[in-house]
Design a protein around this motif. Structure first.
Motif, PDB file in Angstrom:
ATOM      1  N   SER A   1       0.833  -1.212   0.000  1.00 52.07           N
ATOM      2  CA  SER A   1       0.000   0.000   0.000  1.00 52.07           C
ATOM      3  C   SER A   1       0.862   1.254   0.000  1.00 52.07           C
ATOM      4  CB  SER A   1      -0.857   0.070   1.277  1.00 52.07           C
ATOM      5  OG  SER A   1      -1.573  -1.101   1.470  1.00 52.07           O
ATOM      6  N   GLY A   2       2.125   1.118   0.302  1.00 44.64           N
ATOM      7  CA  GLY A   2       2.977   2.266   0.597  1.00 44.64           C
ATOM      8  C   GLY A   2       3.647   2.918  -0.610  1.00 44.64           C
ATOM      9  N   ALA A   3       4.786   3.569  -0.327  1.00 48.04           N
ATOM     10  CA  ALA A   3       5.459   4.361  -1.364  1.00 48.04           C
ATOM     11  C   ALA A   3       5.992   3.498  -2.501  1.00 48.04           C
ATOM     12  CB  ALA A   3       6.592   5.164  -0.732  1.00 48.04           C
ATOM     13  N   ASN A   4       6.244   2.220  -2.233  1.00 48.43           N
ATOM     14  CA  ASN A   4       6.663   1.327  -3.323  1.00 48.43           C
ATOM     15  C   ASN A   4       5.477   0.564  -3.903  1.00 48.43           C
ATOM     16  OD1 ASN A   4       9.436   1.873  -3.296  1.00 48.43           O
ATOM     17  ND2 ASN A   4       9.659   0.617  -1.457  1.00 48.43           N
ATOM     18  N   GLY A   5       4.281   0.991  -3.557  1.00 48.96           N
ATOM     19  CA  GLY A   5       3.073   0.327  -4.053  1.00 48.96           C
ATOM     20  C   GLY A   5       2.031   1.373  -4.417  1.00 48.96           C
ATOM     21  N   MET A   6       0.856   1.250  -3.771  1.00 45.79           N
ATOM     22  CA  MET A   6      -0.283   2.087  -4.174  1.00 45.79           C
ATOM     23  C   MET A   6      -0.034   3.594  -4.021  1.00 45.79           C
ATOM     24  SD  MET A   6      -4.217   1.458  -3.115  1.00 45.79           S
ATOM     25  CE  MET A   6      -3.954   1.528  -1.359  1.00 45.79           C
ATOM     26  N   ILE A   7       0.580   3.990  -2.910  1.00 48.17           N
ATOM     27  CA  ILE A   7       0.833   5.431  -2.725  1.00 48.17           C
ATOM     28  C   ILE A   7       1.821   5.921  -3.787  1.00 48.17           C
ATOM     29  CG2 ILE A   7       1.895   7.138  -1.170  1.00 48.17           C
ATOM     30  CD1 ILE A   7       0.597   5.621   1.179  1.00 48.17           C
TER      31      ILE A   7
ATOM     32  N   LEU B   1       1.196   8.831  -6.548  1.00 49.02           N
ATOM     33  CA  LEU B   1       2.122   9.968  -6.710  1.00 49.02           C
ATOM     34  C   LEU B   1       2.511  10.147  -8.180  1.00 49.02           C
ATOM     35  CD1 LEU B   1       4.488   9.495  -3.639  1.00 49.02           C
ATOM     36  CD2 LEU B   1       3.443  11.652  -4.321  1.00 49.02           C
ATOM     37  N   LEU B   2       2.849   9.005  -8.817  1.00 53.18           N
ATOM     38  CA  LEU B   2       3.204   9.061 -10.243  1.00 53.18           C
ATOM     39  C   LEU B   2       2.042   9.606 -11.065  1.00 53.18           C
ATOM     40  CD1 LEU B   2       4.947   5.672 -11.223  1.00 53.18           C
ATOM     41  CD2 LEU B   2       5.897   7.977 -11.403  1.00 53.18           C
ATOM     42  N   ASP B   3       0.849   9.112 -10.745  1.00 52.57           N
ATOM     43  CA  ASP B   3      -0.337   9.502 -11.503  1.00 52.57           C
ATOM     44  C   ASP B   3      -0.589  11.006 -11.373  1.00 52.57           C
ATOM     45  OD1 ASP B   3      -2.533   9.215 -13.067  1.00 52.57           O
ATOM     46  OD2 ASP B   3      -3.752   8.134 -11.612  1.00 52.57           O
ATOM     47  N   LEU B   4      -0.559  11.496 -10.129  1.00 53.44           N
ATOM     48  CA  LEU B   4      -0.899  12.905  -9.917  1.00 53.44           C
ATOM     49  C   LEU B   4       0.206  13.845 -10.372  1.00 53.44           C
ATOM     50  CD1 LEU B   4      -2.738  12.707  -6.462  1.00 53.44           C
ATOM     51  CD2 LEU B   4      -3.736  12.801  -8.739  1.00 53.44           C
ATOM     52  N   SER B   5       1.454  13.330 -10.402  1.00 50.85           N
ATOM     53  CA  SER B   5       2.550  14.214 -10.854  1.00 50.85           C
ATOM     54  C   SER B   5       2.504  14.431 -12.363  1.00 50.85           C
ATOM     55  CB  SER B   5       3.931  13.641 -10.533  1.00 50.85           C
ATOM     56  OG  SER B   5       3.940  12.944  -9.359  1.00 50.85           O
ATOM     57  N   GLY B   6       1.823  13.554 -13.089  1.00 52.26           N
ATOM     58  CA  GLY B   6       1.742  13.690 -14.557  1.00 52.26           C
ATOM     59  C   GLY B   6       3.044  13.276 -15.231  1.00 52.26           C
ATOM     60  N   GLY B   7       3.149  13.595 -16.501  1.00 52.44           N
ATOM     61  CA  GLY B   7       4.399  13.331 -17.233  1.00 52.44           C
ATOM     62  C   GLY B   7       4.500  11.932 -17.816  1.00 52.44           C
TER      63      GLY B   7
ATOM     64  N   THR C   1       4.754   7.249 -22.198  1.00 50.39           N
ATOM     65  CA  THR C   1       4.920   5.980 -22.918  1.00 50.39           C
ATOM     66  C   THR C   1       4.074   4.886 -22.257  1.00 50.39           C
ATOM     67  OG1 THR C   1       6.728   5.135 -21.547  1.00 50.39           O
ATOM     68  CG2 THR C   1       7.341   6.568 -23.406  1.00 50.39           C
ATOM     69  N   VAL C   2       3.810   3.835 -23.035  1.00 47.48           N
ATOM     70  CA  VAL C   2       3.008   2.740 -22.499  1.00 47.48           C
ATOM     71  C   VAL C   2       3.780   2.013 -21.387  1.00 47.48           C
ATOM     72  CG1 VAL C   2       3.659   0.929 -24.160  1.00 47.48           C
ATOM     73  CG2 VAL C   2       1.359   0.947 -23.222  1.00 47.48           C
ATOM     74  N   GLU C   3       5.110   2.019 -21.465  1.00 44.34           N
ATOM     75  CA  GLU C   3       5.916   1.374 -20.404  1.00 44.34           C
ATOM     76  C   GLU C   3       5.746   2.136 -19.084  1.00 44.34           C
ATOM     77  OE1 GLU C   3       7.204   2.164 -23.444  1.00 44.34           O
ATOM     78  OE2 GLU C   3       7.279   0.106 -24.240  1.00 44.34           O
ATOM     79  N   GLN C   4       5.738   3.474 -19.173  1.00 45.81           N
ATOM     80  CA  GLN C   4       5.547   4.264 -17.946  1.00 45.81           C
ATOM     81  C   GLN C   4       4.152   4.042 -17.369  1.00 45.81           C
ATOM     82  OE1 GLN C   4       6.363   8.084 -19.719  1.00 45.81           O
ATOM     83  NE2 GLN C   4       8.378   8.226 -18.786  1.00 45.81           N
ATOM     84  N   LEU C   5       3.179   3.927 -18.281  1.00 45.28           N
ATOM     85  CA  LEU C   5       1.809   3.693 -17.823  1.00 45.28           C
ATOM     86  C   LEU C   5       1.690   2.326 -17.150  1.00 45.28           C
ATOM     87  CD1 LEU C   5      -1.064   4.907 -17.786  1.00 45.28           C
ATOM     88  CD2 LEU C   5      -1.518   3.677 -19.912  1.00 45.28           C
ATOM     89  N   GLU C   6       2.387   1.346 -17.723  1.00 43.72           N
ATOM     90  CA  GLU C   6       2.363   0.004 -17.135  1.00 43.72           C
ATOM     91  C   GLU C   6       2.932   0.031 -15.715  1.00 43.72           C
ATOM     92  OE1 GLU C   6       3.836  -3.207 -19.629  1.00 43.72           O
ATOM     93  OE2 GLU C   6       4.444  -4.305 -17.833  1.00 43.72           O
ATOM     94  N   GLU C   7       4.015   0.766 -15.533  1.00 46.86           N
ATOM     95  CA  GLU C   7       4.623   0.885 -14.199  1.00 46.86           C
ATOM     96  C   GLU C   7       3.653   1.561 -13.218  1.00 46.86           C
ATOM     97  OE1 GLU C   7       7.044  -0.253 -12.706  1.00 46.86           O
ATOM     98  OE2 GLU C   7       7.733   1.124 -11.155  1.00 46.86           O
ATOM     99  N   LEU C   8       3.006   2.615 -13.717  1.00 40.40           N
ATOM    100  CA  LEU C   8       2.035   3.329 -12.875  1.00 40.40           C
ATOM    101  C   LEU C   8       0.899   2.390 -12.450  1.00 40.40           C
ATOM    102  CD1 LEU C   8       0.562   6.807 -13.821  1.00 40.40           C
ATOM    103  CD2 LEU C   8      -0.795   5.099 -12.706  1.00 40.40           C
ATOM    104  N   HIS C   9       0.336   1.677 -13.420  1.00 40.73           N
ATOM    105  CA  HIS C   9      -0.773   0.752 -13.123  1.00 40.73           C
ATOM    106  C   HIS C   9      -0.314  -0.348 -12.170  1.00 40.73           C
ATOM    107  CE1 HIS C   9      -3.428   2.734 -15.707  1.00 40.73           C
ATOM    108  NE2 HIS C   9      -3.450   1.937 -16.767  1.00 40.73           N
ATOM    109  N   HIS C  10       0.905  -0.818 -12.407  1.00 36.73           N
ATOM    110  CA  HIS C  10       1.435  -1.889 -11.574  1.00 36.73           C
ATOM    111  C   HIS C  10       1.472  -1.438 -10.110  1.00 36.73           C
ATOM    112  CE1 HIS C  10       3.707  -5.197 -10.146  1.00 36.73           C
ATOM    113  NE2 HIS C  10       4.728  -4.435  -9.821  1.00 36.73           N
ATOM    114  N   LEU C  11       1.925  -0.195  -9.895  1.00 37.03           N
ATOM    115  CA  LEU C  11       2.028   0.308  -8.522  1.00 37.03           C
ATOM    116  C   LEU C  11       0.655   0.691  -7.964  1.00 37.03           C
ATOM    117  CD1 LEU C  11       5.170   2.589  -8.958  1.00 37.03           C
ATOM    118  CD2 LEU C  11       5.059   0.484  -7.622  1.00 37.03           C
ATOM    119  N   LYS C  12      -0.084   1.453  -8.729  1.00 34.98           N
ATOM    120  CA  LYS C  12      -1.318   2.031  -8.196  1.00 34.98           C
ATOM    121  C   LYS C  12      -2.407   0.983  -7.975  1.00 34.98           C
ATOM    122  CE  LYS C  12      -4.826   5.447  -9.296  1.00 34.98           C
ATOM    123  NZ  LYS C  12      -5.238   6.596 -10.050  1.00 34.98           N
TER     124      LYS C  12
END
Ligand code: GRG
Length: 289
Positions: free
Chosen positions: A147-153, A157-163, A166-177
């Motif tokens: 749930s923490g900084a290496n997971g959902m939080i 953070l990545l989602d709200l920071s924007g930027g 690429t689909v790879e970055q989106l995959e990482e975001l989804h993986h964490l969030k």
């Protein structure tokens, strides 16, 4: 048992237990009960807690031993939805077809209700008489981590920071969030059922693939499902980049189906006992809400 029957039977068991937990005489959070009940009993699919029970069963464990950990995971999920909807984050007016918590109650009460679920979830685990001390520590560790900084939080953070470009970055975001909490649910079932390290490896691979598939289908439903079914404001309205923007609707569905097929191949060694886990994996891509 048929998929729908299984999902609704387990959903009811989980709801009854969550009600007992938040209504228990030793629970001294009465001031927050109304808003907690509003968000906890508003029609969620209960996917995370049902997964905990299904993994426990797939490994030959007793699902009753896993019930409080399952409820705890649903509470953490609920906490994240409450905070995600708030004006400082997604600023959503609707969730599951009903006004979001901060629209139905004062904003401060919504914030505190989210905080309440996050802390009460851990109390439910540590107070559970059916778990050993070792199991409690392992559950608290994995749920806090995912749930923490290496997971959902971290994902939020990545989602709200924007930027994201690429689909790879989106995959990482989804993986964490999204994926990380689903991984925690699978690990929770494995801890309760005292999985072997080989079973854990299999289940981790399963969890990673269904977690991403789940979020990809969420992105698809965001553009294809009616508001009444999906019940929330769409990410396109919030101008968020989704899988559909990269792969289109059909490409995204195909990607999710491929991930689920790979997940199912991973759990084949678990045999017949994993039948409900298999059904849940199919539900993740077939669902319409
Ligand atoms: C509370 C630890 C903690 C963190 C808060 C706000 C936040 C940090 C994270 C947001 C995480 C989030 C909302 C991810 C979206 C995950 C997702 C796809 C939710 C929808 O899940 P469903 O479809 O929902 O299972 P139901 O309504 O069925 O429960």
């Amino acid at each position: 048992m048929l998929r729908q029957e299984y999902l609704s039977e387990k959903g009811k068991i989980i709801e009854n237990r969550m009600r007992e937990l938040i209504e228990a005489p030793h629970c001294s959070y009465k001031g927050i009960f109304e808003s907690a009940a509003y968000s906890l009993f508003s029609g969620g699919k209960r996917l995370r807690p049902i997964l905990v029970l299904a993994v426990t069963e797939a490994l030959g464990g007793n699902p009753e031993d896993a019930l409080d950990a399952a409820c705890a995971l649903e509470m953490i999920h609920t906490s994240s939805l409450i905070h995600d909807d708030m004006p400082c984050m997604d600023n959503d007016d609707f969730r599951r077809g009903k006004p979001t918590l901060h629209r139905a109650f004062p904003e401060w009460q919504a914030l505190l209700t989210g905080d309440f679920f996050l802390t009460f979830a851990f109390e439910c685990i540590t107070a559970c008489p059916r778990l050993t001390a070792e199991q409690k520590v392992a559950l608290v560790q994995v749920i806090a981590e995912k749930s923490g900084a290496n997971g959902m939080i971290g994902g939020q953070l990545l989602d709200l920071s924007g930027g994201i470009t690429t689909v790879e970055q989106l995959e990482e975001l989804h993986h964490l969030k999204t994926g990380a909490l689903l991984e925690a649910t699978i690990e929770a079932g494995a801890i309760v059922a005292k999985a072997s390290s080989q079973e854990l490896t299999i289940l981790r691979s399963f969890a990673k693939d269904i977690g991403l598939a789940f979020q990809i289908i969420d992105d698809v439903l965001d553009v294809t499902a009616s508001d009444a079914k999906h019940g929330k404001s769409s990410d396109s309205a919030n101008e968020k980049l989704t899988y559909v923007a990269f792969l289109g609707v059909e490409g995204s569905k195909k990607c999710a189906e491929d991930l689920v097929q790979r997940a199912l191949r991973a759990i084949r060694p678990l045999g017949e006992k994993a039948v409900q886990l298999t059904e849940i994996a199919h539900f993740i891509v077939d669902r319409s809400f």
